[in-house]
Write a protein that holds these residues in place. Structure first.
Motif, PDB file in Angstrom:
ATOM      1  N   ALA A 288       0.650   6.801  13.600  1.00  0.00           N
ATOM      2  CA  ALA A 288       0.128   8.024  12.989  1.00  0.00           C
ATOM      3  C   ALA A 288       1.087   9.208  13.136  1.00  0.00           C
ATOM      4  CB  ALA A 288      -1.230   8.379  13.594  1.00  0.00           C
ATOM      5  N   GLU A 289       2.120   9.051  13.926  1.00  0.00           N
ATOM      6  CA  GLU A 289       3.030  10.167  14.170  1.00  0.00           C
ATOM      7  C   GLU A 289       3.819  10.558  12.916  1.00  0.00           C
ATOM      8  OE1 GLU A 289       5.363   9.048  17.530  1.00  0.00           O
ATOM      9  OE2 GLU A 289       3.652   9.081  18.921  1.00  0.00           O
ATOM     10  N   SER A 290       3.964   9.644  11.980  1.00  0.00           N
ATOM     11  CA  SER A 290       4.672   9.954  10.741  1.00  0.00           C
ATOM     12  C   SER A 290       3.724  10.019   9.539  1.00  0.00           C
ATOM     13  CB  SER A 290       5.753   8.894  10.466  1.00  0.00           C
ATOM     14  OG  SER A 290       5.169   7.614  10.339  1.00  0.00           O
ATOM     15  N   ALA A 291       2.432   9.882   9.788  1.00  0.00           N
ATOM     16  CA  ALA A 291       1.446   9.830   8.701  1.00  0.00           C
ATOM     17  C   ALA A 291       0.800  11.193   8.479  1.00  0.00           C
ATOM     18  CB  ALA A 291       0.368   8.797   9.028  1.00  0.00           C
ATOM     19  N   TRP A 292       0.227  11.361   7.281  1.00  0.00           N
ATOM     20  CA  TRP A 292      -0.683  12.480   7.064  1.00  0.00           C
ATOM     21  C   TRP A 292      -1.979  12.135   7.767  1.00  0.00           C
ATOM     22  CZ3 TRP A 292       0.893  12.734   1.267  1.00  0.00           C
ATOM     23  CH2 TRP A 292       1.892  13.709   1.101  1.00  0.00           C
ATOM     24  N   CYS A 293      -2.433  13.030   8.638  1.00  0.00           N
ATOM     25  CA  CYS A 293      -3.556  12.709   9.509  1.00  0.00           C
ATOM     26  C   CYS A 293      -4.778  13.587   9.253  1.00  0.00           C
ATOM     27  CB  CYS A 293      -3.156  12.859  10.979  1.00  0.00           C
ATOM     28  SG  CYS A 293      -1.877  11.710  11.524  1.00  0.00           S
ATOM     29  N   GLN A 294      -5.916  12.939   9.377  1.00  0.00           N
ATOM     30  CA  GLN A 294      -7.190  13.644   9.510  1.00  0.00           C
ATOM     31  C   GLN A 294      -7.686  13.346  10.921  1.00  0.00           C
ATOM     32  OE1 GLN A 294     -10.595  13.497   6.536  1.00  0.00           O
ATOM     33  NE2 GLN A 294     -11.485  12.252   8.155  1.00  0.00           N
ATOM     34  N   VAL A 295      -7.865  14.386  11.700  1.00  0.00           N
ATOM     35  CA  VAL A 295      -8.207  14.215  13.107  1.00  0.00           C
ATOM     36  C   VAL A 295      -9.571  14.836  13.374  1.00  0.00           C
ATOM     37  CG1 VAL A 295      -7.530  14.706  15.484  1.00  0.00           C
ATOM     38  CG2 VAL A 295      -5.771  14.281  13.752  1.00  0.00           C
ATOM     39  N   THR A 296     -10.470  14.033  13.957  1.00  0.00           N
ATOM     40  CA  THR A 296     -11.792  14.529  14.367  1.00  0.00           C
ATOM     41  C   THR A 296     -11.842  14.530  15.883  1.00  0.00           C
ATOM     42  OG1 THR A 296     -12.830  13.617  12.368  1.00  0.00           O
ATOM     43  CG2 THR A 296     -14.272  14.165  14.224  1.00  0.00           C
ATOM     44  N   LEU A 297     -12.028  15.714  16.468  1.00  0.00           N
ATOM     45  CA  LEU A 297     -12.094  15.851  17.921  1.00  0.00           C
ATOM     46  C   LEU A 297     -13.549  15.823  18.377  1.00  0.00           C
ATOM     47  CD1 LEU A 297      -9.387  18.587  18.583  1.00  0.00           C
ATOM     48  CD2 LEU A 297      -9.156  16.095  18.672  1.00  0.00           C
ATOM     49  N   THR A 298     -13.822  15.029  19.413  1.00  0.00           N
ATOM     50  CA  THR A 298     -15.194  14.866  19.901  1.00  0.00           C
ATOM     51  C   THR A 298     -15.385  15.457  21.289  1.00  0.00           C
ATOM     52  OG1 THR A 298     -14.641  12.670  20.784  1.00  0.00           O
ATOM     53  CG2 THR A 298     -15.483  12.769  18.521  1.00  0.00           C
ATOM     54  N   ASP A 299     -14.462  16.311  21.727  1.00  0.00           N
ATOM     55  CA  ASP A 299     -14.586  16.945  23.044  1.00  0.00           C
ATOM     56  C   ASP A 299     -15.886  17.744  23.132  1.00  0.00           C
ATOM     57  OD1 ASP A 299     -11.483  16.965  24.313  1.00  0.00           O
ATOM     58  OD2 ASP A 299     -11.643  16.775  22.133  1.00  0.00           O
ATOM     59  N   GLU A 300     -16.531  17.713  24.318  1.00  0.00           N
ATOM     60  CA  GLU A 300     -17.762  18.481  24.499  1.00  0.00           C
ATOM     61  C   GLU A 300     -17.497  19.974  24.387  1.00  0.00           C
ATOM     62  OE1 GLU A 300     -19.964  17.500  27.956  1.00  0.00           O
ATOM     63  OE2 GLU A 300     -20.143  15.366  27.458  1.00  0.00           O
ATOM     64  N   ILE A 301     -16.325  20.404  24.825  1.00  0.00           N
ATOM     65  CA  ILE A 301     -15.909  21.797  24.699  1.00  0.00           C
ATOM     66  C   ILE A 301     -14.694  21.852  23.788  1.00  0.00           C
ATOM     67  CG2 ILE A 301     -15.034  23.831  25.907  1.00  0.00           C
ATOM     68  CD1 ILE A 301     -16.562  22.931  28.360  1.00  0.00           C
ATOM     69  N   MET A 307      -5.231  22.677  17.030  1.00  0.00           N
ATOM     70  CA  MET A 307      -4.321  22.217  15.980  1.00  0.00           C
ATOM     71  C   MET A 307      -2.875  22.181  16.470  1.00  0.00           C
ATOM     72  SD  MET A 307      -3.831  20.995  12.980  1.00  0.00           S
ATOM     73  CE  MET A 307      -4.915  21.337  11.588  1.00  0.00           C
ATOM     74  N   ASP A 308      -2.465  23.183  17.222  1.00  0.00           N
ATOM     75  CA  ASP A 308      -1.096  23.201  17.739  1.00  0.00           C
ATOM     76  C   ASP A 308      -0.841  21.996  18.640  1.00  0.00           C
ATOM     77  OD1 ASP A 308      -0.557  25.531  16.406  1.00  0.00           O
ATOM     78  OD2 ASP A 308      -0.990  26.828  18.124  1.00  0.00           O
ATOM     79  N   ARG A 309      -1.818  21.652  19.450  1.00  0.00           N
ATOM     80  CA  ARG A 309      -1.652  20.535  20.373  1.00  0.00           C
ATOM     81  C   ARG A 309      -1.645  19.200  19.617  1.00  0.00           C
ATOM     82  NH1 ARG A 309      -5.904  20.985  25.068  1.00  0.00           N
ATOM     83  NH2 ARG A 309      -4.684  19.201  25.834  1.00  0.00           N
ATOM     84  N   VAL A 310      -2.519  19.102  18.622  1.00  0.00           N
ATOM     85  CA  VAL A 310      -2.545  17.881  17.818  1.00  0.00           C
ATOM     86  C   VAL A 310      -1.215  17.691  17.094  1.00  0.00           C
ATOM     87  CG1 VAL A 310      -3.554  16.822  15.752  1.00  0.00           C
ATOM     88  CG2 VAL A 310      -5.046  17.789  17.510  1.00  0.00           C
ATOM     89  N   ARG A 311      -0.716  18.760  16.493  1.00  0.00           N
ATOM     90  CA  ARG A 311       0.524  18.659  15.723  1.00  0.00           C
ATOM     91  C   ARG A 311       1.750  18.467  16.596  1.00  0.00           C
ATOM     92  NH1 ARG A 311      -0.442  23.089  10.814  1.00  0.00           N
ATOM     93  NH2 ARG A 311      -1.535  21.612   9.423  1.00  0.00           N
ATOM     94  N   ALA A 312       1.623  18.723  17.887  1.00  0.00           N
ATOM     95  CA  ALA A 312       2.749  18.460  18.776  1.00  0.00           C
ATOM     96  C   ALA A 312       3.081  16.961  18.780  1.00  0.00           C
ATOM     97  CB  ALA A 312       2.435  18.942  20.188  1.00  0.00           C
ATOM     98  N   ARG A 313       2.047  16.127  18.631  1.00  0.00           N
ATOM     99  CA  ARG A 313       2.304  14.683  18.545  1.00  0.00           C
ATOM    100  C   ARG A 313       2.219  14.179  17.108  1.00  0.00           C
ATOM    101  NH1 ARG A 313      -0.678   9.228  21.045  1.00  0.00           N
ATOM    102  NH2 ARG A 313       0.997   7.850  20.291  1.00  0.00           N
ATOM    103  N   PHE A 314       1.257  14.699  16.343  1.00  0.00           N
ATOM    104  CA  PHE A 314       1.054  14.254  14.969  1.00  0.00           C
ATOM    105  C   PHE A 314       1.377  15.422  14.037  1.00  0.00           C
ATOM    106  CE2 PHE A 314      -2.209  12.216  17.699  1.00  0.00           C
ATOM    107  CZ  PHE A 314      -1.692  10.916  17.700  1.00  0.00           C
ATOM    108  N   PRO A 315       2.669  15.656  13.766  1.00  0.00           N
ATOM    109  CA  PRO A 315       3.106  16.875  13.079  1.00  0.00           C
ATOM    110  C   PRO A 315       2.611  17.005  11.637  1.00  0.00           C
ATOM    111  CG  PRO A 315       4.930  15.326  13.297  1.00  0.00           C
ATOM    112  CD  PRO A 315       3.819  14.791  14.129  1.00  0.00           C
TER     113      PRO A 315
END
Length: 396
Positions: A288-301, A307-315
């Motif tokens: 997924a590091e080179s893919a266009w990603c849709q990311v769903t976060l399930t963190d309680e908080i 987005m910045d943290r997600v894009r650090a790995r999945f740009p």
């Protein structure tokens, strides 16, 4: 008769803000090469050439270049308009273009002019194409004197097209841009159905030896002789599991042989779901590091700077969704949420709500407490000239 069946190019489209021009150009290069290699008699493009009625100049140039190169292979090209195209603009000059081997059908008047397709490198006719453009029922019903439904206007169009065919025993390919019963949709198609009236039965096109369909973006087979090619480029994350490509079809009278040729992938799609730290650490997500990603976060908080943290790995992340799980003990009524909580706690709850679950830190909680105290002290006093009940001085 040998054809390549494609549709729904949607030239000029973007994908969540990312232009698809390079992806379309790569597919068209592939299509030209495939046409040359397979020596097809015709390339049929079943609607939605453009993504909008008024495409920009670069998009028009891209189509112009592709059509010239396709014709240079020695094959004929048949194009119909779809519900995204301007029939008038796409059909301009179509009569003149027929002399070069490019046949455009963008108006219902052309339905009664079937196209004779010569064999590759031959002057002898290999088969015929009845090319139906997208027919808006509210418009076509008046011209056809039928009910204003897709079923009615398509049935009449097919009848008119077949009636105009010569009785020479050669195979007939029908093209249509519509939603036929039994097919599967995706998120990126523009809905043409109103109360089910947009759905036509497959039997409408069973009269053809092969029906080359467009409108739906997933390649699918309704029967051996009735197929959707799908779009060659993905246009929504609902298409992440699609295999994009083109049908290579050999059509004889009463028989069909079809092979699906996969299209090149400009950039793959990935749908990720989970807690942020887990997604960032999971070695199985390297693809997924080179893919266009849709990311769903399930963190309680809700994580800060998610987005910045997600894009650090999945740009190439284009869509970020928060799906915070609700607990069974979480109160569901307004009264239950307020019960037993003081004013400061309610303000802190509100701050946590608007920040996706991240409540105030110690400094912020102190400031909220001072603000609430100042408001309560001045509750009975006149408001200041600027409309406020307290000043920043009260928070110090």
């Amino acid at each position: 008769m040998r054809i390549l069946h494609t549709s729904d190019w949607h030239l000029g489209r973007s994908f969540h803000g990312e232009g698809l021009g390079d992806a379309h150009a790569r597919y068209l290069d592939h299509l030209v090469e495939l046409t040359r290699e397979e020596k097809v008699d015709a390339v049929v493009v079943s609607g939605d050439i453009y993504d909008r009625a008024l495409p920009n100049p670069r998009t028009v140039e891209l189509l112009d270049d592709a059509l010239v190169r396709l014709l240079d292979t020695g094959s004929r090209v048949v194009v119909t308009s779809g519900n995204h195209d301007s029939a008038t603009r796409l059909g301009f000059g179509s009569r003149v273009m027929e002399h070069s081997g490019l046949h455009i059908r963008a108006a219902y008047e052309g339905i009664a002019r079937p196209i004779a397709i010569p064999g590759y490198g031959s002057q002898d006719t290999a088969g015929h194409v009845v090319a139906l453009p997208y027919l808006e029922p509210s418009v076509a019903a008046g011209a056809f004197d039928t009910e204003s439904t897709h079923r009615a206007v398509l049935t009449e169009a097919v009848t008119r097209g077949r009636t105009a065919l010569p009785d020479d025993g050669l195979p007939v390919v029908g093209m249509a841009h519509a939603f036929f019963a039994g097919a599967t949709t995706s998120e990126s198609e523009r809905d043409i159905c109103v109360g089910g009236l947009g759905v036509a039965p497959r039997s409408v096109v069973d009269a053809f030896d092969y029906a080359a369909l467009g409108h739906l973006h997933g390649a699918q087979t309704l029967s051996e002789s009735v197929r959707y090619s799908g779009s060659p480029v993905a246009m929504s994350f609902s298409e992440a599991a699609h295999t994009k490509g083109t049908w290579l079809v050999d059509v004889a009278r009463g028989s069909v042989s079809a092979e699906f040729i996969e299209a090149p992938i400009h950039r793959s799609l990935a749908i990720l779901r989970g807690e942020l730290d887990n997604l960032l650490a999971d070695p199985k997500l390297e693809h997924a590091e080179s893919a266009w990603c849709q990311v769903t976060l399930t963190d309680e908080i809700r994580p800060a700077a998610a987005m910045d943290r997600v894009r650090a790995r999945f740009p190439h992340t284009l869509r970020l969704i928060f799906d915070t799980p609700r607990t069974e003990t979480q109160p569901i009524t307004y009264a239950e949420r307020l019960k037993g909580r003081d004013d400061v706690e309610l303000c802190c709850d509100f701050l946590a709500h608007v920040r996706g679950g991240r409540g105030p830190n110690a400094t912020e909680r102190t400031a909220i407490g001072k603000a609430v105290s100042a408001a309560l002290r001045r509750g009975d006093e006149p408001m200041a000239d600027d409309g406020s009940m307290f000043s920043l001085e009260d928070l110090r």
